[in-house]
Structures are given as C-alpha cells and as structure tokens.
Design a protein around this motif. Structure first.
Motif, PDB file in Angstrom:
ATOM      1  N   SER A   1       0.833  -1.199   0.000  1.00 23.91           N
ATOM      2  CA  SER A   1       0.000   0.000   0.000  1.00 23.91           C
ATOM      3  C   SER A   1       0.869   1.249   0.000  1.00 23.91           C
ATOM      4  O   SER A   1       1.836   1.340   0.759  1.00 23.91           O
TER       5      SER A   1
ATOM      6  N   GLN B   1      -0.448   3.966   0.806  1.00 26.85           N
ATOM      7  CA  GLN B   1      -1.138   4.832   1.768  1.00 26.85           C
ATOM      8  C   GLN B   1      -0.729   4.430   3.178  1.00 26.85           C
ATOM      9  O   GLN B   1      -0.682   3.239   3.511  1.00 26.85           O
TER      10      GLN B   1
ATOM     11  N   GLN C   1      -0.930   3.753   7.118  1.00 28.82           N
ATOM     12  CA  GLN C   1      -1.986   3.186   7.954  1.00 28.82           C
ATOM     13  C   GLN C   1      -1.664   3.445   9.423  1.00 28.82           C
ATOM     14  O   GLN C   1      -0.496   3.434   9.819  1.00 28.82           O
TER      15      GLN C   1
ATOM     16  N   ALA D   1      -9.043   7.989   4.819  1.00 28.59           N
ATOM     17  CA  ALA D   1      -9.623   7.412   3.602  1.00 28.59           C
ATOM     18  C   ALA D   1     -10.650   6.325   3.952  1.00 28.59           C
ATOM     19  O   ALA D   1     -11.743   6.305   3.412  1.00 28.59           O
TER      20      ALA D   1
ATOM     21  N   THR E   1      -6.852   3.793   7.300  1.00 30.76           N
ATOM     22  CA  THR E   1      -6.028   4.050   6.108  1.00 30.76           C
ATOM     23  C   THR E   1      -6.170   5.530   5.751  1.00 30.76           C
ATOM     24  O   THR E   1      -7.283   6.050   5.664  1.00 30.76           O
TER      25      THR E   1
ATOM     26  N   ASP F   1      -5.227   9.155   3.459  1.00 31.90           N
ATOM     27  CA  ASP F   1      -5.041   9.575   2.071  1.00 31.90           C
ATOM     28  C   ASP F   1      -3.544   9.764   1.829  1.00 31.90           C
ATOM     29  O   ASP F   1      -2.940  10.678   2.384  1.00 31.90           O
ATOM     30  N   GLY F   2      -2.953   8.918   1.002  1.00 35.31           N
ATOM     31  CA  GLY F   2      -1.539   9.057   0.673  1.00 35.31           C
ATOM     32  C   GLY F   2      -0.652   8.621   1.817  1.00 35.31           C
ATOM     33  O   GLY F   2      -1.111   8.042   2.808  1.00 35.31           O
ATOM     34  N   ASN F   3       0.641   8.912   1.629  1.00 34.59           N
ATOM     35  CA  ASN F   3       1.625   8.484   2.622  1.00 34.59           C
ATOM     36  C   ASN F   3       2.213   9.709   3.297  1.00 34.59           C
ATOM     37  O   ASN F   3       3.397   9.977   3.221  1.00 34.59           O
TER      38      ASN F   3
ATOM     39  N   SER G   1       3.601   3.784   8.628  1.00 30.62           N
ATOM     40  CA  SER G   1       4.164   4.417   7.431  1.00 30.62           C
ATOM     41  C   SER G   1       5.685   4.568   7.517  1.00 30.62           C
ATOM     42  O   SER G   1       6.333   4.923   6.554  1.00 30.62           O
TER      43      SER G   1
END
Lengths: 222, 300
Positions: free
Chosen positions: B58, B60, B62, B90, B129, B131-133, B158
């Motif tokens: 992923s 994204q 978490q 998200a 989760t 939006d994005g990292n 992350s």
C-alpha cells in the motif's frame, strides 16, 4: 592563351611564420585565366609557401590573396573546401594513398564531390588515360616508378576539372627526361584552358617551354 | 541518389569495412564499452524492480488503534465516528480480536502455538487508512486517536515505507551519478578508439582536406564508427544485464516463495531497451565527434 581577367592576384603579401621567420615579403603579381606560370627559386625562396597561400593551406600575415575573385586571406574555414574543389594540387611527395589502387586514388576527389559511381569511374579512367596510366589502374601506387607516381598525382589533381592547377616541385626527384615529360603534361592541360602554377627550381626541365617566370629569392621577388 | 546520400552510403560501407577488418580489436572495444554500460544499466533495472516491489504494498499510510478489552460496541462506534470527522482519513476497518488471531495463525504458520493458547491475547483493533503516505497526517491522527477513550495503543505503519522511499531516492541519485560517470567513461573510450583510427587514416584525412573535403565529410565515417561502437556496446550491456537477471531470478524465486510471493526481477521492456540503445549510440557518436573535431582543430 592568356585571357584578360586575373584569376590569381597577390597584393603586398607577406607571410611570417611563428618564430618570426619571413617566408614571403611584399609579393605582388597577377596570373590571368589560362596562363602558365612557373615560380622559380632556390630551396627556401618561398615557392611552396606561395602555393599554400593560393590553396588556403596557409594564411597570409599581411596583404591580400585573391583567387577566382575570393579573398583567400580572410576566407572562413568552412569555405576553404569549396575553393579547393576548383584547384588541382600536385605535391612533391605525391601524397598518394598506398592502401588502395591507382584507380581508387583518382576516384577520391570525385567521391568528395558526390559524383555517381558510374560518372566518377568514367572520369577517373579518362584522367588516367590522359597521363598514360590507364593500363595500371588496378596497380598499387607503391609499384609505380617516381615519374608514374607523379603522373598519378596529376591525374588525381585534374580529375575534378579544376580551373587552376598548382604543382609544388613536381619534378624534384625525377630524371631530366621524366621531368620534361611531366612538364609537358602541365603544358597540355594549360593548352586546354587550365591556369597552371608550377613551383620548381629545375630550370632545365622547363627550358624548352619558354614560360612566364616568377623568380623568388629569400621570400622576395627577384 | 543525391551527393549527400552517396556520402552517407560510402561512410556506412567504410564503417562496416573498418569494424570487420580488425574483428578482435572491434570485439575488445565493444566489450569494454558494454561492461562500462552494464553497471548503470543493471543498477537501473534493479531499482525499477525495487520500485515495483514497493508499489505492490500500500502506498497509503496506515494507523492501527488497539482497543482496551473492555471496549463495547458503542465505544467502538464512538471512536469510528470521531475518526470519520478527521480530515485525511480514507477508510477504516474494524478487526475483531478473533479475526486478528486467525490471520496471525495463517500468515505466520503459528497455528500450533496459537492453538495451545488458553485465550486470545490479541485486542480488537481499528485499522485507519489515510489519504496518501503523509507522515505529518499519520502523526496527527496517531496523537489524536491516542487520546480517545478505550484506545490503549496506537501504531503508525508508514515509517518503513518512508525509509524505503528514502532508500529508493538515494539509489536513484547514486544511479544518476554512476550513469554520468560511466557515460563520461564511454565517451572517453570512444574518443580514444577513434583517435587511434584517425592516426591510422591520417594520410587519407590530410589528402581529403586538400582536395576539398568538408569537415562534415571527414567527420561522417568516424561518427558512424563511434555510433556503431556505442550501439554494439549497448547490445552487449543489455545481454550482460539480461543474463545476470536470469541467474539472479533463480535465487529471487526461492526467496520470494518463502514469503508467499511470486515476485521476479523483470528485464527492461522494448521501449526502454530502444531508448538505452539510442543513448549508448549517441554517446559513442559524441565521443567520436569530439575526437575528430579535436584532430581537425589541431591540423588546421
């Protein structure tokens, strides 16, 4: 045979090499279209330098060199090849390529101007025929005698049908009889309208031609 | 056929003749160029594969919220409602402790050990989760959720991705430097090869200039020669890298299977191969151009 318009003109031309050696000083002369001129003088007189100035191999230090209306003294590098395509150059050391045949040596100038193989072959053979080397077209230049190599050099010089033929000591290493035959070749080209400048110290070889002479001594007109 | 095209035709013919006249010399030159190019190419292929591998996970971030055992359904709903109000979230997924234990037993082959446990030691969890990292967002959510009632522990997932991204970025920079250095090496190799060729054809070049050959005419056969050497070197490099990948893939397959993955190192695709060959040919061309120009300047 001389026409009225000068095709080569030197006006107060001097050539000084790095180090301060004056190869030519105050040279003034003109050569008319279709004229045959012999530049004479002892070794070191400046004959070769004079021819190099005409062919834009060297550049004059001062003065003006005009060739076919173009000022060679100020000519751009990119324009020089196109000037030289109108000149035929014959060298004392022949400058032949010994990794290819007689025929291929004569083909080289025609490849440079991009002639078709068919037309180039026809013209190369015609040039070899004129200097009496057609029968040796497949030979390597190394196998030719000194006189034959010089004639091959002439064939390569005239194959482009230049308007001016320049020869630097073309008979330097030849016996008198061979030297005279080479000079006769130059005269025959001159007789069909080619302007010819020959630098030579071999007065015996040109004695029967009764040519116009430009005598040089220590870089000055004698 | 125009004079210009005839020049090119003669130049091509001459180039092929020169390459085949000294096959051993040609092969050695091409091998040197190929080896020089294989290093950055191989590094590039590995980096692309690493990026692909990382992209499989992923992208994204978490945040996992572990809940107190006493948390009721209402508590859980309340936490989820509060998280929904946060921007940048998200999706959310509630993982009951029984599901977590089942997943653990399956993924880590611990069914024997877990089966021996008297009770499930794992807590319920909510996996958020984002939006994005975005590391800052993950930190914000982590701190906010840490203050919620019945949330005993918050874990941000992350960090390892950021480290991997940073490593890939570093690898890319090293690759660019390596590529530049070895490109210069290739130009130098071609420069010298052409210089030697010029020396063997010195007389021909001199005569050609005296009979009216332009610089472009003199350049042309050498440019073709340099371009061909670069191109052939590029082919060798592609062969070396493809062979290397094939060898490595045996071990990679074994390693990947241990993680239950089908991952394999991929070779370059046709467009990338074409671009690479064009690039190597251009480098050879450039080395040749510099060599002939330097010679013509020196004799002028």
């Amino acid at each position: 045979m001389a026409a009225s318009a000068p095709i080569i003109s030197f006006r107060e031309v001097c050539k000084r090499y790095p180090g301060g050696y004056d190869a030519l000083s105050g040279i003034n002369f003109e050569v008319d279209t279709g004229e045959l001129l012999f530049v004479t003088g002892h070794s070191g007189a400046g004959k070769s330098t004079l021819l190099k100035l005409v062919a834009a191999i060297e550049r004059s230090s001062t003065g003006t060199v005009l060739v076919a209306g173009q000022n060679v003294s100020t000519m751009q590098r990119a324009a020089r090849p196109f000037l030289r395509r109108n000149l035929g150059l014959v060298f004392q050391d022949h400058k032949l390529l010994y990794d290819r045949s007689v025929f291929d040596n004569v083909m080289l100038p025609l490849q440079v101007i991009g002639l078709t193989t068919k037309d180039a072959s026809r013209r190369a053979r015609a040039a070899l025929d004129k200097v009496g080397l057609l029968a040796r077209e497949k030979a390597n230049p190394m196998s030719l005698s000194g006189g034959e190599q010089q004639r091959l050099c002439i064939a390569r010089a005239v194959v482009n049908r230049p308007s001016i033929l320049l020869a630097d000591e073309p008979t330097a290493s030849l016996d008198l009889e061979t030297a005279r035959s080479v000079m006769e070749i130059f005269r025959s080209f001159n007789q069909v309208g080619v302007t010819v400048l020959v630098a030579t110290h071999d007065l015996a070889a040109i004695s029967q031609l009764q040519p116009r002479l430009l005598a040089l001594s220590k870089g000055r007109q004698a | 056929m125009s004079a210009w095209l005839r020049h090119h035709f003669h130049s091509w013919r001459g180039t092929i003749a020169r390459l085949t006249a000294t096959p051993i010399g040609t092969a050695l030159n091409v091998a040197v160029i190929g080896a020089a190019l294989a290093l950055p190419l191989g590094a590039y292929v590995l980096l692309v594969n690493l990026q692909t591998l990382a992209g499989g996970f992923s992208s994204q971030a978490q945040v996992s919220l572990f809940l107190d055992r006493s948390a009721s359904s209402d508590d859980i709903r309340s936490i989820e409602d509060r998280l929904r109000r946060e921007s940048g979230v998200a999706q959310m997924r509630f993982v009951p402790r029984a599901t977590a234990l089942h997943d653990l037993a399956r993924s880590a082959n611990l069914s024997g050990v877990i089966g021996a446990l008297r009770e499930n030691p794992l807590p319920d969890a909510i996996v958020v989760t984002l939006d994005g990292n975005n590391a800052a967002l993950a930190e914000h959510i982590s701190q906010t959720a840490g203050g919620f009632a019945k949330v005993t522990h918050v874990q941000t997932d992350s960090g390892w991705m950021r480290r991997l991204d940073a490593l890939i970025r570093l690898g890319r920079t090293v690759l660019v430097l390596l590529g530049v250095l070895l490109s210069l090496a290739l130009i130098a190799v071609t420069f010298n090869t052409i210089r030697l060729q010029i020396l063997t054809q010195h007389d021909e070049i001199e005569v050609s200039r005296l009979i009216g050959a332009t610089d472009a005419y003199i350049h042309r056969p050498f440019l073709y020669l340099g371009g061909m050497l670069g191109l052939l070197g590029g082919l060798i490099a592609l062969g070396l890298v493809s062979g290397g990948l094939a060898l490595m893939n045996t071990d990679v397959a074994t390693l990947a299977s241990l993680y239950g993955s089908q991952f394999r190192l991929d070779s370059l695709g046709a467009p990338d191969c074409g671009t690479f060959l064009l690039f190597s040919g251009l480098l050879g061309w450039l080395g040749s151009y510099l060599s002939v120009s330097a010679h013509l300047q020196s004799v002028d």
